[in-house]
Scaffold this motif. Sequence first.
Motif, PDB file in Angstrom:
ATOM      1  N   ARG A   4      -2.661 -15.209  24.783  1.00  0.00           N
ATOM      2  CA  ARG A   4      -3.526 -13.883  24.785  1.00  0.00           C
ATOM      3  C   ARG A   4      -5.039 -14.049  24.184  1.00  0.00           C
ATOM      4  O   ARG A   4      -5.157 -14.632  23.440  1.00  0.00           O
ATOM      5  N   SER A   5      -5.057 -12.905  24.692  1.00  0.00           N
ATOM      6  CA  SER A   5      -7.237 -12.736  23.909  1.00  0.00           C
ATOM      7  C   SER A   5      -7.551 -12.444  23.109  1.00  0.00           C
ATOM      8  O   SER A   5      -6.441 -12.203  22.293  1.00  0.00           O
ATOM      9  N   LEU A   6      -8.579 -13.246  22.242  1.00  0.00           N
ATOM     10  CA  LEU A   6      -8.728 -12.825  20.721  1.00  0.00           C
ATOM     11  C   LEU A   6     -10.272 -12.207  21.065  1.00  0.00           C
ATOM     12  O   LEU A   6     -11.156 -11.989  21.727  1.00  0.00           O
ATOM     13  N   PRO A   7      -9.609 -10.929  19.799  1.00  0.00           N
ATOM     14  CA  PRO A   7     -11.036 -10.209  19.419  1.00  0.00           C
ATOM     15  C   PRO A   7     -13.096 -11.269  19.497  1.00  0.00           C
ATOM     16  O   PRO A   7     -12.240 -12.432  18.658  1.00  0.00           O
ATOM     17  N   TRP A   8     -14.106 -11.414  20.277  1.00  0.00           N
ATOM     18  CA  TRP A   8     -14.923 -12.013  19.446  1.00  0.00           C
ATOM     19  C   TRP A   8     -16.188 -11.243  19.156  1.00  0.00           C
ATOM     20  O   TRP A   8     -16.634 -12.180  18.444  1.00  0.00           O
ATOM     21  N   ALA A  53      -6.732 -10.772  36.712  1.00  0.00           N
ATOM     22  CA  ALA A  53      -5.992 -11.366  38.336  1.00  0.00           C
ATOM     23  C   ALA A  53      -6.526 -13.092  39.151  1.00  0.00           C
ATOM     24  O   ALA A  53      -6.617 -14.070  39.678  1.00  0.00           O
ATOM     25  N   LEU A  54      -8.189 -12.163  38.174  1.00  0.00           N
ATOM     26  CA  LEU A  54      -9.154 -13.620  38.317  1.00  0.00           C
ATOM     27  C   LEU A  54      -8.449 -14.992  37.659  1.00  0.00           C
ATOM     28  O   LEU A  54      -8.485 -16.369  38.483  1.00  0.00           O
ATOM     29  N   MET A  55      -8.009 -15.322  35.947  1.00  0.00           N
ATOM     30  CA  MET A  55      -7.221 -16.718  36.391  1.00  0.00           C
ATOM     31  C   MET A  55      -5.674 -16.902  36.843  1.00  0.00           C
ATOM     32  O   MET A  55      -5.405 -17.760  36.446  1.00  0.00           O
ATOM     33  N   GLY A  56      -5.614 -15.581  37.033  1.00  0.00           N
ATOM     34  CA  GLY A  56      -4.166 -15.770  38.053  1.00  0.00           C
ATOM     35  C   GLY A  56      -2.711 -16.008  36.923  1.00  0.00           C
ATOM     36  O   GLY A  56      -0.999 -16.623  37.789  1.00  0.00           O
ATOM     37  N   PHE A  57      -2.901 -15.336  35.628  1.00  0.00           N
ATOM     38  CA  PHE A  57      -1.834 -15.196  34.507  1.00  0.00           C
ATOM     39  C   PHE A  57      -2.329 -14.073  34.008  1.00  0.00           C
ATOM     40  O   PHE A  57      -3.913 -13.501  33.742  1.00  0.00           O
ATOM     41  N   GLN A  58      -2.064 -13.069  32.876  1.00  0.00           N
ATOM     42  CA  GLN A  58      -2.276 -12.435  31.770  1.00  0.00           C
ATOM     43  C   GLN A  58      -2.527 -12.902  30.687  1.00  0.00           C
ATOM     44  O   GLN A  58      -1.508 -12.710  29.858  1.00  0.00           O
ATOM     45  N   GLY A  59      -4.085 -12.921  30.510  1.00  0.00           N
ATOM     46  CA  GLY A  59      -4.555 -13.208  29.615  1.00  0.00           C
ATOM     47  C   GLY A  59      -4.936 -12.143  28.256  1.00  0.00           C
ATOM     48  O   GLY A  59      -5.466 -12.259  27.663  1.00  0.00           O
ATOM     49  N   PHE A  60      -5.754 -10.736  28.953  1.00  0.00           N
ATOM     50  CA  PHE A  60      -6.247 -10.381  27.981  1.00  0.00           C
ATOM     51  C   PHE A  60      -4.852  -8.644  28.253  1.00  0.00           C
ATOM     52  O   PHE A  60      -4.270  -8.737  30.000  1.00  0.00           O
ATOM     53  N   LEU A  75     -12.057 -12.152  24.088  1.00  0.00           N
ATOM     54  CA  LEU A  75     -12.152 -13.649  24.930  1.00  0.00           C
ATOM     55  C   LEU A  75     -10.944 -14.622  24.896  1.00  0.00           C
ATOM     56  O   LEU A  75      -9.728 -14.612  24.349  1.00  0.00           O
ATOM     57  N   TYR A  76     -10.821 -15.002  25.937  1.00  0.00           N
ATOM     58  CA  TYR A  76      -9.711 -15.170  26.942  1.00  0.00           C
ATOM     59  C   TYR A  76      -9.619 -17.211  25.740  1.00  0.00           C
ATOM     60  O   TYR A  76     -11.251 -17.808  25.722  1.00  0.00           O
ATOM     61  N   PRO A  77      -8.964 -17.623  24.720  1.00  0.00           N
ATOM     62  CA  PRO A  77      -8.937 -18.225  24.582  1.00  0.00           C
ATOM     63  C   PRO A  77      -9.209 -19.793  24.879  1.00  0.00           C
ATOM     64  O   PRO A  77      -9.451 -20.853  24.478  1.00  0.00           O
ATOM     65  N   SER A  87     -15.524 -33.363  34.867  1.00  0.00           N
ATOM     66  CA  SER A  87     -16.895 -33.154  34.681  1.00  0.00           C
ATOM     67  C   SER A  87     -17.923 -32.180  33.958  1.00  0.00           C
ATOM     68  O   SER A  87     -18.647 -32.401  33.670  1.00  0.00           O
ATOM     69  N   GLY A  88     -17.455 -31.008  35.187  1.00  0.00           N
ATOM     70  CA  GLY A  88     -18.425 -29.809  35.226  1.00  0.00           C
ATOM     71  C   GLY A  88     -18.071 -29.447  34.075  1.00  0.00           C
ATOM     72  O   GLY A  88     -16.903 -29.191  32.996  1.00  0.00           O
ATOM     73  N   PRO A  89     -18.754 -27.638  33.902  1.00  0.00           N
ATOM     74  CA  PRO A  89     -18.502 -26.711  33.036  1.00  0.00           C
ATOM     75  C   PRO A  89     -17.681 -25.997  33.222  1.00  0.00           C
ATOM     76  O   PRO A  89     -17.033 -25.869  33.960  1.00  0.00           O
ATOM     77  N   LYS A  90     -16.720 -25.955  31.649  1.00  0.00           N
ATOM     78  CA  LYS A  90     -15.885 -24.908  31.929  1.00  0.00           C
ATOM     79  C   LYS A  90     -16.007 -23.595  31.782  1.00  0.00           C
ATOM     80  O   LYS A  90     -16.703 -23.140  32.035  1.00  0.00           O
ATOM     81  N   LEU A  91     -14.703 -22.406  32.198  1.00  0.00           N
ATOM     82  CA  LEU A  91     -15.334 -21.061  32.668  1.00  0.00           C
ATOM     83  C   LEU A  91     -14.543 -20.554  31.029  1.00  0.00           C
ATOM     84  O   LEU A  91     -13.447 -21.512  31.063  1.00  0.00           O
ATOM     85  N   ALA A  92     -15.185 -19.781  31.141  1.00  0.00           N
ATOM     86  CA  ALA A  92     -15.098 -18.686  30.041  1.00  0.00           C
ATOM     87  C   ALA A  92     -14.632 -17.437  30.050  1.00  0.00           C
ATOM     88  O   ALA A  92     -15.564 -17.080  31.249  1.00  0.00           O
ATOM     89  N   TYR A  93     -14.115 -16.557  30.066  1.00  0.00           N
ATOM     90  CA  TYR A  93     -14.140 -14.652  30.488  1.00  0.00           C
ATOM     91  C   TYR A  93     -13.807 -14.409  29.515  1.00  0.00           C
ATOM     92  O   TYR A  93     -13.240 -14.684  28.207  1.00  0.00           O
ATOM     93  N   LEU A  94     -14.912 -12.975  29.736  1.00  0.00           N
ATOM     94  CA  LEU A  94     -14.973 -12.173  28.457  1.00  0.00           C
ATOM     95  C   LEU A  94     -15.084 -10.957  28.796  1.00  0.00           C
ATOM     96  O   LEU A  94     -15.339 -10.432  30.224  1.00  0.00           O
ATOM     97  N   ASP A  95     -13.925 -10.043  28.062  1.00  0.00           N
ATOM     98  CA  ASP A  95     -13.462  -8.817  28.416  1.00  0.00           C
ATOM     99  C   ASP A  95     -14.807  -7.425  28.106  1.00  0.00           C
ATOM    100  O   ASP A  95     -14.481  -7.271  26.624  1.00  0.00           O
TER     101      ASP A  95
END
Length: 191
Positions: A4-8, A53-60, A75-77, A87-95
């Motif tokens: 689950r998402s974490l408070p950031w 929906a963008l991530m494809g599962f319920q993280g938030f 923040l999705y952890p 080798s590319g940048p990773k994605l972080a999702y912020l709500d």
Amino acid sequence: DPPRSLPWLSLERDSRLEIHEEANNVFKVEDGYVNTIMICGPLRTGKSYLMNALMGFQGFQVSAQARSFTTGVDLYPQLRQGLGGPSGPKLAYLDLEGQGDKGVSQEVKLATPLLLISKAVIIQVVCPHGPSPDAILQVLLMLMHAAKFVAERRDRKDVFGCLHVVLRDCAQDEEECREIIFCREDVNDAK
């Protein structure tokens, strides 16, 4: 089950911004680049649902309650792999918590650090009866106030990274929505 998402970030009663270390450590332990995607918009419009929906599962976490569920910035952890491959940048999702409840100054304090780090900003507005330019402009106004703290006046054009406006539950076609939001002038303003 996915984590689950974490408070950031949270805004304390004294208007001080607090960083929650558990979520902050997600960024600290990453060796490579991280591109963040933030979502914002009015209260109770399904922002967390869209991020899931963008991530494809319920993280938030989402809720059918009348009050807003997200407070501060979540923040999705688990950073997600971007299009650049391993080798590319990773994605972080912020709500970002919904706007319209705490006042512009409080909302700006939460949005400002997100504008500093976000590669993509998503504004979501529910519009079953057509898009409301006022609702969209309210969110943009909050972001513009935050942008004043992020960029010099002469360099403000690239503050938002990629800005996307999502019109949820909209019955009108895209062209009509563009006309309503961007092209229609108030007849009273022309006088």
